[in-house]
Motif scaffolding. Structure first.
Motif, short mmCIF file in Angstrom:
data_model
loop_
_atom_site.label_atom_id
_atom_site.label_comp_id
_atom_site.label_asym_id
_atom_site.label_seq_id
_atom_site.Cartn_x
_atom_site.Cartn_y
_atom_site.Cartn_z
N ASP A 164 43.53 33.06 52.59
CA ASP A 164 42.15 32.86 53.07
C ASP A 164 41.20 33.55 52.08
OD1 ASP A 164 39.81 32.49 54.45
OD2 ASP A 164 40.27 33.91 56.05
N VAL A 165 40.61 32.78 51.20
CA VAL A 165 39.77 33.31 50.12
C VAL A 165 38.30 33.08 50.47
CG1 VAL A 165 39.20 33.16 47.66
CG2 VAL A 165 41.58 32.91 48.42
N ALA A 166 37.47 34.11 50.26
CA ALA A 166 36.06 34.04 50.62
C ALA A 166 35.18 34.27 49.39
CB ALA A 166 35.73 35.09 51.68
N LEU A 167 34.00 33.69 49.42
CA LEU A 167 32.97 33.98 48.42
C LEU A 167 32.28 35.27 48.85
CD1 LEU A 167 31.16 33.19 46.00
CD2 LEU A 167 29.72 31.94 47.65
N LEU A 192 32.87 37.03 39.06
CA LEU A 192 33.81 38.13 38.82
C LEU A 192 35.20 37.59 39.15
CD1 LEU A 192 31.75 40.91 40.64
CD2 LEU A 192 31.67 40.28 38.20
N GLN A 193 36.04 37.43 38.15
CA GLN A 193 37.31 36.73 38.33
C GLN A 193 38.49 37.62 38.01
OE1 GLN A 193 38.74 33.63 35.44
NE2 GLN A 193 38.39 32.25 37.16
N HIS A 194 39.52 37.55 38.86
CA HIS A 194 40.78 38.24 38.56
C HIS A 194 41.52 37.41 37.52
CE1 HIS A 194 44.62 40.22 39.01
NE2 HIS A 194 44.15 41.03 39.94
N PHE A 200 41.32 30.04 41.28
CA PHE A 200 40.40 30.19 42.42
C PHE A 200 39.12 29.37 42.21
CE2 PHE A 200 41.71 34.40 44.69
CZ PHE A 200 42.88 33.78 45.10
N TRP A 201 38.58 29.40 41.01
CA TRP A 201 37.34 28.66 40.77
C TRP A 201 37.56 27.16 40.97
CZ3 TRP A 201 32.31 29.22 40.58
CH2 TRP A 201 31.54 28.18 40.08
N VAL A 237 29.20 37.52 41.75
CA VAL A 237 29.87 37.09 42.98
C VAL A 237 31.37 37.03 42.70
CG1 VAL A 237 27.90 35.80 43.84
CG2 VAL A 237 29.60 34.64 42.40
N ALA A 238 32.15 37.15 43.75
CA ALA A 238 33.61 37.17 43.59
C ALA A 238 34.25 36.19 44.56
CB ALA A 238 34.15 38.58 43.83
N LEU A 239 35.40 35.69 44.17
CA LEU A 239 36.27 34.92 45.05
C LEU A 239 37.52 35.77 45.25
CD1 LEU A 239 35.91 31.40 43.38
CD2 LEU A 239 34.91 32.12 45.56
#
Length: 303
Positions: A164-167, A192-194, A200-201, A237-239
């Protein structure tokens, strides 16, 4: 009275085996001795006890009265030695810690604060945690907790949580950027990306009809803890899996604009190599991890 201990456990094992099989020839293969050696072990035991244990005839060997009396005690002695050896083996295995290799965020946001409950109910199980194994490390982990997606043909795998991934964004950032009114607004912002989660994007844009869209800028980090801090600081922003930011969402340090997110193919998984031997306490630890993970994910969804 001096103790009448047998000359060796081998002589006792040879006696018990011959008594069961009625033949030194058949017993030889069981105790890994030659037939001659088995006969010598029996004779040595009889000499030690001062009486014959078998009647010898062309038909084979038959227990004497003395042999019949001695047999149950010999069997019990061998059984006790085997039990003792097994207990020592178990103790030795328990003395070797279970090595758990896991991503840092799983320990920081989930496992460490819950682990004392397992340790209290399983005091004999020693678990050692690490989030990095060097190239020179010779002892591989017994278990791994990492982000990924099955299948792993050579591993037993259990899903834990994290799909369950959120913005996520800091309220001040959204205000500075003029608000967030639709999913497409993410294109105006720094992502902001891991570095281990590049999909994810693509998953986000696919889920929200934005295929082909790109963020204004992308900054990659190696740890979720850094991504979360950067998001709180308003750097972008992050995911990220919702379960990792429950505290920040509850406090308002981060928000989930428009409740936007998606279900990822990637999650946090517990894996164990199929070629690794069984270890005392390992199955109990795996079962506990699965129960705790299910409760953690359920609590995150209900929040």
């Amino acid at each position: 009275m001096a103790p009448r201990l047998p000359p060796s456990s081998t002589s006792v094992r040879a006696f018990v085996t011959v008594a069961r099989l009625g033949s030194t020839a058949r017993a030889a293969g069981v105790v890994n001795l030659t037939q001659s050696a088995v006969s010598k072990q029996i004779l040595s035991l009889e000499h030690h006890l001062g009486m014959p244990l078998f009647e010898r005839s062309p038909a084979g060997l038959k227990l004497t009265e003395a042999g019949a009396i001695y047999l149950p005690y010999a069997e019990a002695a061998l059984e006790q030695m085997e039990r003792g050896a097994m207990r020592l083996s178990e103790r030795s295995a328990l003395g070797r810690p279970i090595r758990l290799h896991m991503v840092a965020i799983a320990g920081e946001r989930w496992l460490i604060e819950r682990f004392p409950a397992f340790a209290e109910t399983h005091p004999g199980v020693d678990v050692q945690f690490t989030n990095y194994v060097s190239e020179s490390e010779t002892e591989e982990p017994d278990l791994e907790i990492s982000h990924g997606a099955p299948p792993w043909p050579d591993k037993e795998a259990h899903y834990l949580f994290g799909r369950d991934v959120a913005l996520l964004a800091a309220p001040a950032l959204l205000e500075r950027m003029g608000g967030f009114r639709r999913a497409g607004d993410i294109q105006k912002m720094t992502l902001l990306q891991h570095f281990q989660m590049p999909t994810f994007w693509a998953e986000f844009t696919e889920a929200h009809g934005l295929r082909g869209a790109v963020p204004a800028h992308t900054v990659r980090y190696g740890y979720y803890s850094v991504i979360i801090r950067a998001a709180v600081a308003g750097l972008g922003v992050a995911l990220a899996p919702r379960c990792y930011v429950a505290e920040e969402l509850a406090s308002g340090a981060l928000v989930n604009p428009l409740d936007i997110g998606f279900t990822s193919v990637t999650g946090l998984w517990l894996t164990r190599r199929l070629d690794r031997p069984a270890r005392p306490g390992l199955d109990a630890f795996i079962d506990w991890l699965k129960v705790e993970a299910a409760a953690f994910e359920a609590a995150t969804r209900a929040a």
